[in-house]
Design an enzyme around this catalytic site. Structure first.
Site, PDB file in Angstrom:
ATOM      1  N   ARG A  69     -32.692  57.408  92.608  1.00  0.00           N
ATOM      2  CA  ARG A  69     -32.463  57.155  94.028  1.00  0.00           C
ATOM      3  C   ARG A  69     -31.089  57.699  94.438  1.00  0.00           C
ATOM      4  NH1 ARG A  69     -36.658  54.809  93.158  1.00  0.00           N
ATOM      5  NH2 ARG A  69     -37.894  53.224  94.089  1.00  0.00           N
ATOM      6  N   LYS A 103     -34.657  53.782  98.846  1.00  0.00           N
ATOM      7  CA  LYS A 103     -36.009  53.271  98.722  1.00  0.00           C
ATOM      8  C   LYS A 103     -36.065  52.218  97.616  1.00  0.00           C
ATOM      9  CE  LYS A 103     -40.645  54.884  97.642  1.00  0.00           C
ATOM     10  NZ  LYS A 103     -41.421  56.050  97.207  1.00  0.00           N
TER      11      LYS A 103
END
Length: 173
Positions: free
Chosen positions: A105, A141
């Protein structure tokens, strides 16, 4: 933002020193790749940039498949590093002690020619004498809150800069 100082209790955790060494090896590897890519760019008249997201933590590893088996890694640590380079949404510079950091991420919201990491990884590197700088709090996310992230400070030759007591401020991206 003020960074927390290392305490004796940090060393009480058996994985702290190993994570620090592994993370340092990983960023050295990434800077070596950046240097090699610069040479390729010069030879091929290109301008490729490497985005790197790193994190230190637990992973699960194993072989997937029977007809075409391959080795893979899973876990929050892997996912976080990848996400940091894709979709950054700057939100300010407050520090949240409850957020966790992870590598995929981080890669997805990153910036070319930069090594992006979460707060825990930045602390481990600072304890190893490596300079990092607070980037911003970004939405990633799979995380409920924006997480504080940092960049590794490199010189123009992609060499790792030593950590100094006072954190360096950078312009918002």
């Amino acid at each position: 933002m003020r960074e927390r100082r290392r305490t004796d209790s940090d060393e009480a955790h058996p994985d702290t020193a190993r994570r620090r060494r592994s993370l340092l090896s990983l960023v050295r590897y990434a800077t070596t790749l950046m240097k090699l890519l610069r040479g390729i760019n010069q030879d091929a008249f290109q301008n490729f940039q490497l985005r790197v997201g790193v994190d230190a933590g637990a992973v699960v590893a194993g072989v997937i498949g029977t007809s075409q088996p391959h080795y893979d890694l899973w876990g929050d640590t892997v996912n976080m590093g990848n996400q940091t380079i894709k979709h950054a949404l700057p939100l300010g510079d407050t520090d949240d002690p409850n957020s966790s950091s992870t590598a995929s991420r981080l890669e997805s919201t990153g910036v070319g020619d930069r090594i992006h990491m979460g707060r825990q990884s930045a602390r481990l590197l600072q304890e190893a004498g490596v300079a990092t700088v607070f980037r911003d709090r970004i939405r990633v996310k799979g995380k409920h809150r924006p997480i504080p992230t940092h960049f590794l400070l490199l010189n123009a030759d992609y060499d790792i800069r030593p950590h100094q007591e006072k954190e360096v401020e950078i312009t918002r991206l």
